[in-house]
Design a protein around this motif. Structure first.
Motif, mmCIF file in Angstrom:
data_model
loop_
_atom_site.group_PDB
_atom_site.id
_atom_site.type_symbol
_atom_site.label_atom_id
_atom_site.label_comp_id
_atom_site.label_asym_id
_atom_site.label_seq_id
_atom_site.Cartn_x
_atom_site.Cartn_y
_atom_site.Cartn_z
ATOM 1 N N VAL A 163 25.652 -15.701 -4.625
ATOM 2 C CA VAL A 163 24.345 -15.997 -5.200
ATOM 3 C C VAL A 163 24.301 -17.476 -5.566
ATOM 4 C CG1 VAL A 163 22.759 -15.520 -7.114
ATOM 5 C CG2 VAL A 163 24.134 -13.667 -6.150
ATOM 6 N N LEU A 164 23.176 -18.125 -5.316
ATOM 7 C CA LEU A 164 23.010 -19.509 -5.735
ATOM 8 C C LEU A 164 22.718 -19.552 -7.235
ATOM 9 C CD1 LEU A 164 20.783 -20.975 -2.882
ATOM 10 C CD2 LEU A 164 23.218 -21.382 -3.261
ATOM 11 N N ARG A 165 23.518 -20.298 -7.955
ATOM 12 C CA ARG A 165 23.329 -20.428 -9.400
ATOM 13 C C ARG A 165 22.911 -21.860 -9.731
ATOM 14 N NH1 ARG A 165 27.308 -16.811 -8.157
ATOM 15 N NH2 ARG A 165 27.496 -14.945 -9.450
ATOM 16 N N LYS A 166 21.900 -21.993 -10.584
ATOM 17 C CA LYS A 166 21.420 -23.321 -10.958
ATOM 18 C C LYS A 166 22.399 -24.000 -11.911
ATOM 19 C CE LYS A 166 16.524 -22.053 -10.614
ATOM 20 N NZ LYS A 166 15.235 -21.923 -11.358
ATOM 21 N N VAL A 167 22.553 -25.290 -11.741
ATOM 22 C CA VAL A 167 23.427 -26.071 -12.622
ATOM 23 C C VAL A 167 22.592 -26.710 -13.720
ATOM 24 C CG1 VAL A 167 24.968 -28.062 -12.767
ATOM 25 C CG2 VAL A 167 25.109 -26.500 -10.800
ATOM 26 N N TYR A 168 22.974 -26.442 -14.962
ATOM 27 C CA TYR A 168 22.275 -27.008 -16.112
ATOM 28 C C TYR A 168 22.620 -28.487 -16.293
ATOM 29 C CZ TYR A 168 21.390 -22.238 -17.923
ATOM 30 O OH TYR A 168 20.970 -20.940 -18.097
ATOM 31 N N ALA A 169 23.926 -28.764 -16.327
ATOM 32 C CA ALA A 169 24.372 -30.121 -16.626
ATOM 33 C C ALA A 169 25.829 -30.296 -16.195
ATOM 34 C CB ALA A 169 24.232 -30.416 -18.117
ATOM 35 N N VAL A 170 26.228 -31.548 -16.065
ATOM 36 C CA VAL A 170 27.609 -31.876 -15.714
ATOM 37 C C VAL A 170 28.093 -32.985 -16.646
ATOM 38 C CG1 VAL A 170 29.194 -32.677 -13.917
ATOM 39 C CG2 VAL A 170 27.184 -31.323 -13.284
ATOM 40 N N TYR A 171 29.284 -32.779 -17.210
ATOM 41 C CA TYR A 171 29.906 -33.784 -18.064
ATOM 42 C C TYR A 171 31.232 -34.208 -17.437
ATOM 43 C CZ TYR A 171 26.477 -32.824 -21.684
ATOM 44 O OH TYR A 171 25.307 -32.700 -22.375
ATOM 45 N N SER A 172 31.610 -35.460 -17.658
ATOM 46 C CA SER A 172 32.819 -35.965 -17.017
ATOM 47 C C SER A 172 33.576 -36.919 -17.936
ATOM 48 C CB SER A 172 32.449 -36.701 -15.715
ATOM 49 O OG SER A 172 33.589 -37.224 -15.082
ATOM 50 N N LYS A 173 34.889 -37.006 -17.689
ATOM 51 C CA LYS A 173 35.718 -37.990 -18.379
ATOM 52 C C LYS A 173 36.987 -38.210 -17.556
ATOM 53 C CE LYS A 173 38.158 -34.687 -21.384
ATOM 54 N NZ LYS A 173 38.503 -34.362 -22.793
ATOM 55 N N ARG A 174 37.721 -39.256 -17.880
ATOM 56 C CA ARG A 174 38.963 -39.569 -17.193
ATOM 57 C C ARG A 174 40.040 -38.560 -17.578
ATOM 58 N NH1 ARG A 174 38.956 -42.705 -12.720
ATOM 59 N NH2 ARG A 174 37.322 -44.271 -12.927
ATOM 60 N N VAL A 175 40.809 -38.134 -16.598
ATOM 61 C CA VAL A 175 41.913 -37.200 -16.845
ATOM 62 C C VAL A 175 42.961 -37.874 -17.723
ATOM 63 C CG1 VAL A 175 43.812 -35.922 -15.776
ATOM 64 C CG2 VAL A 175 41.572 -35.969 -14.673
ATOM 65 N N GLY A 176 43.485 -37.126 -18.685
ATOM 66 C CA GLY A 176 44.577 -37.631 -19.509
ATOM 67 C C GLY A 176 44.167 -38.628 -20.574
ATOM 68 N N THR A 177 42.874 -38.728 -20.864
ATOM 69 C CA THR A 177 42.415 -39.644 -21.901
ATOM 70 C C THR A 177 41.761 -38.849 -23.030
ATOM 71 O OG1 THR A 177 40.179 -39.938 -21.000
ATOM 72 C CG2 THR A 177 41.925 -41.358 -20.124
ATOM 73 N N TRP A 181 33.395 -36.701 -23.548
ATOM 74 C CA TRP A 181 32.688 -36.320 -22.336
ATOM 75 C C TRP A 181 31.397 -37.123 -22.227
ATOM 76 C CZ3 TRP A 181 34.688 -32.993 -18.776
ATOM 77 C CH2 TRP A 181 35.706 -32.121 -19.193
ATOM 78 N N ALA A 182 31.074 -37.560 -21.018
ATOM 79 C CA ALA A 182 29.817 -38.272 -20.769
ATOM 80 C C ALA A 182 28.979 -37.455 -19.800
ATOM 81 C CB ALA A 182 30.089 -39.659 -20.183
ATOM 82 N N ASP A 205 30.184 -30.767 -28.626
ATOM 83 C CA ASP A 205 30.060 -32.008 -29.391
ATOM 84 C C ASP A 205 29.372 -33.095 -28.555
ATOM 85 O OD1 ASP A 205 31.320 -30.816 -31.509
ATOM 86 O OD2 ASP A 205 33.300 -31.680 -31.064
ATOM 87 N N ALA A 206 29.707 -33.133 -27.242
ATOM 88 C CA ALA A 206 29.135 -34.140 -26.364
ATOM 89 C C ALA A 206 27.643 -33.933 -26.124
ATOM 90 C CB ALA A 206 29.863 -34.145 -25.031
ATOM 91 N N MET A 207 27.180 -32.688 -26.319
ATOM 92 C CA MET A 207 25.788 -32.368 -26.063
ATOM 93 C C MET A 207 24.876 -32.654 -27.254
ATOM 94 S SD MET A 207 26.336 -28.770 -23.991
ATOM 95 C CE MET A 207 24.599 -28.591 -23.580
ATOM 96 N N LYS A 208 25.468 -33.005 -28.385
ATOM 97 C CA LYS A 208 24.660 -33.256 -29.581
ATOM 98 C C LYS A 208 23.868 -34.553 -29.453
ATOM 99 C CE LYS A 208 27.772 -30.753 -32.670
ATOM 100 N NZ LYS A 208 28.708 -30.845 -33.822
#
Length: 208
Positions: A163-177, A181-182, A205-208
């Motif tokens: 099933v195709l699921r909609k993506v709300y949001a994506v957060y990213s950060k550098r591994v090991g740091t 989240w941005a 916390d990142a979504m606030k």
């Protein structure tokens, strides 16, 4: 199906590896998506990209015996020899090359996610993500506490998932740091539907 020359292949590998290094390599992505099977309608995946993943996603075989990480560095530095580039006989290399240039952006724009149908016995992917323009499917395998990319297909994600699921949001950060989240993508039309109670505290916390 377009068949690329060796010179064209080296150019694609160089340009795509630079984009991969800037957008994906060494980063972890938290993909938050709509999933009615998750009870409250929200689920998430953590996907990690390394430099070593790139080689397998290209479908290219190289005559020199180099590690995937060295191959990636050679692509970035434009040090590949066209005469040493080898294509798979089944044509898969050309199919992957046709969409490789779109790979680095796939998590930064609107896309779909879904559980793998396992309709390709040669691909050990648990789920796929794919752009809404139906150009590519990126197969992801769940391993331990992280998920990693294992396949790139020149095929609509619709053909690879239940099933195709909609993506709300994506957060990213550098591994090991310890960086926060941005947010790198958000669907403003549906993001209000997220049930934050189902997300890890650091992402909440990142979504606030």
């Amino acid at each position: 199906m377009k068949k690329f020359t060796r010179d064209e292949t080296v150019k694609i590998l160089h340009e795509s590896s630079i984009a991969y290094r800037e957008k994906l390599a060494g980063r972890v992505f938290a993909v938050i998506y709509q999933d009615s099977s998750a009870g409250a309608g929200t689920a998430w995946k953590r996907i990690v990209f390394s430099e070593s993943n790139f080689a397998h996603l290209t479908g290219v075989c190289y005559a020199e015996q180099v590690t995937p990480k060295v191959f990636f560095q050679m692509c970035c530095n434009n040090r590949l020899s066209p005469t040493k580039v080898r294509f798979r006989k089944d044509g898969v290399t050309h199919l992957k090359l046709a969409v490789l240039s779109y790979l680095a952006e796939v998590l930064y724009h609107k896309f779909w996610i879904g559980i793998s149908l396992h309709n390709d016995v040669y691909i050990n992917a648990d789920y796929f993500v794919g752009d809404t323009k139906n150009r590519l499917s990126l197969g992801i395998h769940q391993t331990g506490n992280k998920d990693v990319p294992v396949s790139l297909k020149n095929q609509s994600v619709r053909d690879n998932v239940d099933v195709l699921r909609k993506v709300y949001a994506v957060y990213s950060k550098r591994v090991g740091t310890k960086e926060a989240w941005a947010c790198v993508y958000v669907d403003e039309k549906i993001v209000h539907e997220i049930n934050q109670d189902l997300l890890p505290q650091d992402i909440r916390d990142a979504m606030k």
